[in-house]
Design a protein around this motif. Sequence first.
Motif, short mmCIF file in Angstrom:
data_model
loop_
_atom_site.label_atom_id
_atom_site.label_comp_id
_atom_site.label_asym_id
_atom_site.label_seq_id
_atom_site.Cartn_x
_atom_site.Cartn_y
_atom_site.Cartn_z
N SER A 66 0.85 -1.19 0.00
CA SER A 66 0.00 0.00 0.00
C SER A 66 0.88 1.24 0.00
O SER A 66 2.10 1.16 0.14
CB SER A 66 -0.92 0.00 1.22
N GLY A 67 0.24 2.38 -0.13
CA GLY A 67 0.99 3.64 -0.14
C GLY A 67 1.21 4.13 -1.56
O GLY A 67 0.83 3.50 -2.53
N GLU A 68 1.84 5.27 -1.65
CA GLU A 68 2.12 5.90 -2.95
C GLU A 68 3.27 5.16 -3.64
O GLU A 68 4.34 4.98 -3.06
CB GLU A 68 2.48 7.37 -2.74
N VAL A 69 3.05 4.74 -4.86
CA VAL A 69 4.07 4.02 -5.62
C VAL A 69 4.29 4.75 -6.94
O VAL A 69 3.34 5.03 -7.67
CB VAL A 69 3.62 2.57 -5.89
N GLN A 70 5.54 5.07 -7.22
CA GLN A 70 5.90 5.70 -8.50
C GLN A 70 6.23 4.59 -9.50
O GLN A 70 7.22 3.90 -9.32
CB GLN A 70 7.10 6.64 -8.29
N PRO A 71 5.42 4.41 -10.55
CA PRO A 71 5.68 3.30 -11.47
C PRO A 71 6.75 3.63 -12.51
O PRO A 71 6.94 4.76 -12.90
CB PRO A 71 4.32 3.11 -12.16
N GLU A 72 7.42 2.57 -12.92
CA GLU A 72 8.37 2.62 -14.03
C GLU A 72 7.84 1.60 -15.03
O GLU A 72 7.74 0.42 -14.72
CB GLU A 72 9.75 2.21 -13.52
N ILE A 73 7.48 2.06 -16.23
CA ILE A 73 6.79 1.20 -17.18
C ILE A 73 7.67 0.92 -18.39
O ILE A 73 8.24 1.83 -18.97
CB ILE A 73 5.46 1.83 -17.61
N GLN A 74 7.77 -0.36 -18.74
CA GLN A 74 8.49 -0.78 -19.94
C GLN A 74 7.49 -1.44 -20.88
O GLN A 74 6.69 -2.28 -20.45
CB GLN A 74 9.58 -1.78 -19.63
N VAL A 75 7.56 -1.06 -22.16
CA VAL A 75 6.67 -1.62 -23.16
C VAL A 75 7.52 -2.29 -24.23
O VAL A 75 8.43 -1.68 -24.77
CB VAL A 75 5.78 -0.53 -23.80
N GLN A 76 7.22 -3.55 -24.51
CA GLN A 76 7.88 -4.28 -25.59
C GLN A 76 6.83 -4.62 -26.64
O GLN A 76 5.72 -5.04 -26.29
CB GLN A 76 8.50 -5.58 -25.09
N VAL A 77 7.20 -4.42 -27.91
CA VAL A 77 6.28 -4.71 -29.01
C VAL A 77 6.96 -5.66 -29.98
O VAL A 77 8.10 -5.44 -30.38
CB VAL A 77 5.90 -3.41 -29.77
N ASN A 78 6.26 -6.72 -30.35
CA ASN A 78 6.71 -7.64 -31.39
C ASN A 78 5.58 -7.77 -32.40
O ASN A 78 4.39 -7.75 -32.03
CB ASN A 78 7.05 -9.02 -30.82
N LEU A 79 5.96 -7.89 -33.66
CA LEU A 79 4.97 -8.01 -34.73
C LEU A 79 5.19 -9.31 -35.49
O LEU A 79 6.33 -9.75 -35.66
CB LEU A 79 5.09 -6.83 -35.69
N ASP A 80 4.11 -9.88 -35.94
CA ASP A 80 4.17 -11.10 -36.73
C ASP A 80 3.12 -10.98 -37.83
O ASP A 80 2.02 -10.49 -37.59
CB ASP A 80 3.89 -12.32 -35.84
N ALA A 81 3.47 -11.44 -39.03
CA ALA A 81 2.52 -11.39 -40.14
C ALA A 81 2.63 -12.68 -40.93
O ALA A 81 3.72 -13.25 -41.06
CB ALA A 81 2.82 -10.19 -41.04
N LYS A 82 1.50 -13.14 -41.44
CA LYS A 82 1.51 -14.34 -42.27
C LYS A 82 0.38 -14.28 -43.29
O LYS A 82 -0.64 -13.63 -43.07
CB LYS A 82 1.43 -15.60 -41.42
N LYS A 83 0.61 -14.96 -44.39
CA LYS A 83 -0.39 -15.07 -45.45
C LYS A 83 -1.43 -16.08 -45.00
O LYS A 83 -1.11 -17.10 -44.39
CB LYS A 83 0.32 -15.53 -46.74
N HIS B 231 6.17 -7.08 -47.29
CA HIS B 231 6.67 -7.29 -45.94
C HIS B 231 6.65 -6.00 -45.12
O HIS B 231 6.08 -5.98 -44.02
CB HIS B 231 8.08 -7.91 -46.00
N PRO B 232 7.26 -4.89 -45.62
CA PRO B 232 7.18 -3.66 -44.82
C PRO B 232 5.75 -3.15 -44.67
O PRO B 232 5.38 -2.62 -43.62
CB PRO B 232 8.06 -2.66 -45.57
N PHE B 233 4.92 -3.34 -45.69
CA PHE B 233 3.52 -2.89 -45.60
C PHE B 233 2.81 -3.62 -44.46
O PHE B 233 2.11 -2.99 -43.65
CB PHE B 233 2.80 -3.14 -46.93
N LEU B 234 3.01 -4.94 -44.40
CA LEU B 234 2.35 -5.74 -43.36
C LEU B 234 2.81 -5.37 -41.96
O LEU B 234 2.03 -5.41 -41.01
CB LEU B 234 2.60 -7.23 -43.59
N LEU B 235 4.09 -5.00 -41.82
CA LEU B 235 4.64 -4.73 -40.49
C LEU B 235 4.71 -3.25 -40.12
O LEU B 235 5.17 -2.91 -39.04
CB LEU B 235 6.03 -5.37 -40.37
N ILE B 236 4.23 -2.39 -41.02
CA ILE B 236 4.18 -0.96 -40.71
C ILE B 236 2.74 -0.45 -40.80
O ILE B 236 2.19 0.06 -39.82
CB ILE B 236 5.10 -0.14 -41.63
N GLU B 237 2.12 -0.60 -41.96
CA GLU B 237 0.79 -0.03 -42.17
C GLU B 237 -0.31 -0.78 -41.41
O GLU B 237 -1.20 -0.16 -40.83
CB GLU B 237 0.45 0.04 -43.66
N CYS B 238 -0.24 -2.10 -41.41
CA CYS B 238 -1.28 -2.86 -40.70
C CYS B 238 -1.25 -2.61 -39.19
O CYS B 238 -2.31 -2.35 -38.59
CB CYS B 238 -1.16 -4.35 -41.03
#
Length: 167
Positions: free
Chosen positions: A42-59, A107-114
Amino acid sequence: MAETNGAAEAPTEAPQAPKMNVLAQFIRDLSFENILAQKGVSGEVQPEIQVQVNLDAKKRSAENQYEVVMKLKVDSKSAAAKEQLFLLELDYAGVFNIEGIPEDQMHPFLLIECPRMLFPFVRRVVSDVTRDGGFPPLNLETIDFVALYRTELQRRQAEMAGQKADA
């Protein structure tokens, strides 16, 4: 007005304009662990947030259909004690019908625009889940998918160069 010098313009075969439709989007997998509440901190907690992103595309088996999955991992720890506050893992998928994109640019279209199309929905899910999980809503910063794509290409090229050096 453009002059045609009296001659009728011959119709030319123009390349097909790129066309993308989102056919479906859905949460494939979602996990949220409120570790702070489980430990009873309990009490006031200052968060430290890490975000990881992975992309996958397939036909997909249907013509011109592709599936793109954005895998997001949000890890929040207290800034002072480095204790885990919460962990959120989300796999968010979209099914796209894509036409008019040359094969070498697919490939770049699928992993950037989508992923750009999916991101606002991913942001909303993360915001809702963190709020419903007992924390202030987490509003993700915009992700630069072009930079993410380039970084991944460089990582793969370095990995390939390392494998060739070992051989």
